[in-house]
Design an enzyme around this catalytic site. Structure first.
Site, PDB file in Angstrom:
ATOM      1  N   THR A 178      39.185  82.673  50.443  1.00  0.00           N
ATOM      2  CA  THR A 178      37.745  82.934  50.756  1.00  0.00           C
ATOM      3  C   THR A 178      37.631  82.874  52.102  1.00  0.00           C
ATOM      4  O   THR A 178      38.179  82.057  53.126  1.00  0.00           O
ATOM      5  CB  THR A 178      37.097  81.753  50.352  1.00  0.00           C
ATOM      6  OG1 THR A 178      37.626  80.406  50.405  1.00  0.00           O
ATOM      7  CG2 THR A 178      37.084  82.030  48.756  1.00  0.00           C
TER       8      THR A 178
ATOM      9  N   GLY B  43      41.538  73.824  50.700  1.00  0.00           N
ATOM     10  CA  GLY B  43      41.704  72.521  50.946  1.00  0.00           C
ATOM     11  C   GLY B  43      43.096  71.980  51.700  1.00  0.00           C
ATOM     12  O   GLY B  43      44.287  72.777  51.875  1.00  0.00           O
TER      13      GLY B  43
ATOM     14  N   GLU C 250      37.148  79.020  41.566  1.00  0.00           N
ATOM     15  CA  GLU C 250      37.611  79.772  40.560  1.00  0.00           C
ATOM     16  C   GLU C 250      36.973  80.678  39.689  1.00  0.00           C
ATOM     17  O   GLU C 250      37.232  80.719  38.595  1.00  0.00           O
ATOM     18  CB  GLU C 250      38.715  78.907  39.513  1.00  0.00           C
ATOM     19  CG  GLU C 250      39.761  77.961  40.446  1.00  0.00           C
ATOM     20  CD  GLU C 250      40.765  78.665  41.006  1.00  0.00           C
ATOM     21  OE1 GLU C 250      40.930  79.864  40.697  1.00  0.00           O
ATOM     22  OE2 GLU C 250      41.134  78.075  42.178  1.00  0.00           O
TER      23      GLU C 250
END
Lengths: 594, 594
Positions: free
Chosen positions: B77, B116, B359
């Protein structure tokens, strides 16, 4: 800030409004985003002194409090006791020998828990406690207790005070706990405007126990208005972001559309815009009613008090629940970026969802309103007069046949009243049936309580729709035709949205048909399209300054991505290219030397 | 912990399961409550190398990654691009002269955002970028990019990397941003198991583009199971707390009852207990289907892939939305104390609500399923074969009259299928009508999209109810009659609860009557009473250790108030009786010397 306020106060006697503004509402939550430790001083400590202190007590305390020579808070809830005030454990026992009250927490569950500012800010506190005198308990009364030394701020002997720990939100409020170990205060520290304890320990009753309703209702009425501010901030942010954000490519040869062009997105946001107006107008209406009823109260007329109480309960419950849902829906409508604190949506949610619990937990409040509705039903069946907001119940109790379904705006609002009356009727029937089967009234009530909360909500929805419609009509009388058109589109949207949400209720209690429903769905979709071009204009009209909105996603200039990056760069984790945790933990882990 | 895992790995070759367990799921969220910066290394970086790397690439990278010599993450993203993967802006342009790819972020919105571990933990990263070679774009491909020096951890030239800032939750995940300024990587750093770029720049296509569906579906299937863990934790906490907490005095001469005895409280909690079972069994069922379909895939059979995709989309959307609602309802059911972080309910909510967005955003996923359902409707109308989970559609397309309403459990579940089919049919009709009025298919789809998401949810509800019922029957075959009774009460409760929630749908699409509804309401209330004595036993049966529950309100021993106080005393604000802010700010304010 306080220096300035004090100066204005001295020079122009500006009153408490300025203090309230910087400590609460839209401005307050912009200055201190996550709650203020001084709010309860102004919103509960001083007003309780004013409302429940004698003239002498007011003269002694209010000046000092107002001057911030002392800072107070208000301690009612305990670790083991919340909504049920009669269940509080803290005791205040009068000792006629020394003319003192002895305040005491007899157990851990009696510790005061939650008061804002209590942990480290306040040095005084109003403590609600069970009053004992001459061996008899007289219920909950208010006492002024000094917590800390005025010079050193050290807790006084017998005072166990501290911070309750981190919370979902409101981490700026300095919420505290308080245990009292046989703490003695002078007799004059009991607030004695209503009930009194004389020097010899004689208890003199309050003229009316209903007088204390006043403050609670006031706070709830103010809360409904607060909720509008949070909703307005959230829909402003989400609507502006949706005009900036582009996504996907439904048509192969065209660029990615603004996400505001997706009907699912309009569905999430536009009802939020309408809700702000609906609750704002309802809050004003409730405020007027509150003022009328308190004026009547002062001339001894208490007739409309139960109605006002019932209204303030359900409106508080429904407005806080709707506001929480609205803010959360706006946050989710902003996708991943709504999850960033820099969007300000998570913090708003933390503040709004707290209001679902404080000042009366929502389920408990809905059941309070339900009690009034069931009583009204019984009065209607017994042919007594009904107060205006429940007069609609008579249509059902009168047994006259409902008119054929009318899908005009007025017809839809009318249908909501029919639904509410029908639901109250079913509750009454269910309670009676359970009683006939042998349950006590209390158990029959409990078995019916899920339905009772739903009846209460239905009553509230009917009132909201009617008030929103009527007040908009009234206020739009002199508006331009263009403005009137958009504002009535919003009313239509709100009514049709809720009709479709509650379509099962309408199918049960009115003669709405499948064709009506399909027409309403179509009407709803068309309203979304009609409102689309004005969506950004409508949220701009809420006129919230960027400093108050405080959102990287919602600022007026639409520089969403630049602001997200600017906010990110402020993170202390970005102060150095390699964080010290690398040397301390990560490198040893990677080199197998941990 | 990692030292121990590595030791076991070396001695007993325990595989990656242990790593996954300490980084995710129930145990993982107990060890690091608010997310781990290493999760993506194990859950995305290593699996992507395995899934998309050539044998040589796997040999080179996986050993180093597994040994934590390097730490990776997965960057897809971007600041301006999320769900719509084709819209990503980052480019990887092949330079045949140097045999390198040049990775570049052409704008601020092209910055990677969210991965992350990216901010400070990872030194390598898989970057998804638009592949350009010989002047042509070939869409999104995966590249390995080194971010930081392996020794010093300093960002390499052209790498702009940092932390994205604080979030609603998951503040332990070290989410980062990444800008690339003409960063060159060797040709061998493109993952080439499927598509390839040859040395001269020739692009060789992937055998099938559907292969990449696999990982996404796998993650969604795992997510449904994760949601059960969070729901189980939340209902365990809230149910145990409700057995400890006493409130109010409905009957004058009796003590305050446990709040678990209030039917409104049972209404909030018991459906949550049932939901854990419903989703757990549905997740298992989906997991089996996933394994069957991937086995079929490997033998080249792709027939059931679209059905699995449609199922995984709507189950992910509905399970995350239901789980978020369940956790939040449990939190609110604990009143003020649920708002304390020491209840662990706010943190759980932060983790669960994030799953509504990542997701695949839920609305987008529901519309994916809707596309499949509309297609199935058209196939049914065209008399082609339907896959098992949508075969029910034919009942409505066949035009045969629905059987009279049957209020048995099987009858209710059947009614949900009738509702789903009816809603899909209305959507198809609405799209066709809008097209006849002149809209393009895409615009007609958009205008119908609110209804489409609702049809998709109705489809999912029908599947959930049926699966929960069938799987319970199967698994209870050898259970004791006592256990079977309680477990079928839970199934009954779940089905009746959802019937009452969706009563409007049943009134529209089946012949359910007002009397049926009143009987169902009665059945529901009776089920709550029947389940009450087993409520605590049912949550104890989830068998969640206190260390994993991590909640002052939910521990097995019920010492709620003691634990709340113990947690409060750990606050750093309780380290000293007078906080330094008194001397710094409060005293000057109070003495008018600010």
């Amino acid at each position: 800030m306080f220096k300035l306020l004090r100066k204005w106060q001295e020079e122009e006697n500006t009153g408490m409004e300025n203090y309230r503004a910087v400590l609460g509402g839209a401005l307050g939550s912009a200055i201190l985003e996550d709650g203020s430790p001084l709010t309860l001083h102004y919103v509960m400590f001083i007003p309780t002194l004013m409302g429940q202190g004698t003239v002498e007590q007011q003269a002694y305390w209010i000046g000092r409090a107002f001057n911030v020579d002392i800072i107070g808070t208000y301690a009612q809830t305990e670790l083991g006791h919340g909504t049920f005030v009669r269940g509080l454990e803290t005791t205040a026992t009068y000792d006629p020998k020394t003319k003192e009250f002895v305040l005491h927490s007899p157990s851990l569950t009696a510790y005061k828990w939650w008061p804002g500012g209590l942990a480290h800010t306040a040095n005084y506190c109003i403590v609600m406690a069970q009053l004992y005198t001459a061996g008899k308990c007289h219920g909950i009364h208010a006492f002024i207790v000094q917590l800390r030394d005025e010079e050193t701020h050290m807790p006084l002997p017998g005072i166990k005070v501290g911070e309750i720990g981190a919370k979902l939100g409101m981490n700026g409020t300095n919420n505290g706990f308080l245990g009292l170990e046989h703490v003695r205060i002078p007799r004059e520290h009991m607030l004695m405007k209503n009930a009194k304890v004389l020097e010899d320990g004689t208890y003199v009753n309050s003229p009316s126990s209903k007088l204390t309703y006043g403050t609670m209702m006031f706070v709830r009425v103010v809360l409904v208005n607060d909720m509008c501010n949070y909703m307005a901030k959230a829909v402003t942010t989400a609507t502006r972001y949706s005009a900036v954000r582009h996504q996907s490519q439904p048509k192969p040869d065209e660029p990615e559309p603004q996400i505001l062009d997706y009907v699912t997105q309009q569905h999430k946001l536009f009802v939020g815009i309408a809700s702000v107006h609906a609750f704002k107008l309802s809050a004003n209406w409730l405020w007027n009613m509150y003022n009328n009823v308190t004026a009547e109260l002062e001339s001894g007329d208490m007739e409309r008090l139960p109605e006002l109480h019932a209204l303030s309960c359900c409106l508080k419950a429904v407005s806080t629940a709707d506001a929480a849902q609205c803010v959360e829906r706006c946050r989710l409508a902003c996708g991943g970026h709504g999850y960033m604190l820099s969007s300000n949506l998570p913090t708003s949610y933390g503040l709004v969802t707290a209001a679902c619990t404080y000042e009366g937990e929502n389920t408990v409040l809905l059941l309070q309103t339900a009690r009034y509705l069931v009583k009204a039903w019984q009065q209607a069946a017994g042919a007594s007069q009904l107060t205006p907001t429940v007069a609609y119940i008579r249509r059902v109790t009168s047994g006259r046949r409902a008119p054929p379904f009318d899908s005009s705006l007025a017809g839809l609002i009318d249908a909501f009243h029919t639904v509410a009356a029908g639901k109250i009727g079913l509750c009454v029937a269910n309670i009676e049936k359970r009683q006939k089967e042998g349950l006590s009234y209390e158990d029959a009530w409990n078995m019916t309580s899920v339905q009772l909360t739903q009846a209460s909500e239905a009553h509230c929805r009917a009132i909201l729709l009617l008030t929103y419609h009527e007040q908009t009509e009234m206020q739009c009388k002199n508006a331009s035709p263009e403005l009137r058109e958009v504002l009535s589109q919003l009313v239509d949207l709100y009514v049709v949205y809720w009709t479709l949400q509650c379509v099962g209720d309408l199918l049960r209690f009115t003669s709405i048909s499948e064709r009506d429903i399909e027409r309403l769905q179509r009407w709803y979709e068309d309203l979304l399209s009609q409102l689309r071009p004005n969506a950004v204009g409508l949220v701009d009209a809420f006129d919230i300054r960027d400093e108050i909105l405080h959102s990287a996603l919602g600022a007026y200039d639409g520089r969403v991505y630049e602001r997200l990056m600017e906010e990110a760069l402020k993170s202390p984790l970005n102060a150095e290219p390699v964080n010290r945790s690398f040397h301390q933990y990560l490198k040893p882990l990677m080199q197998g030397k941990l």
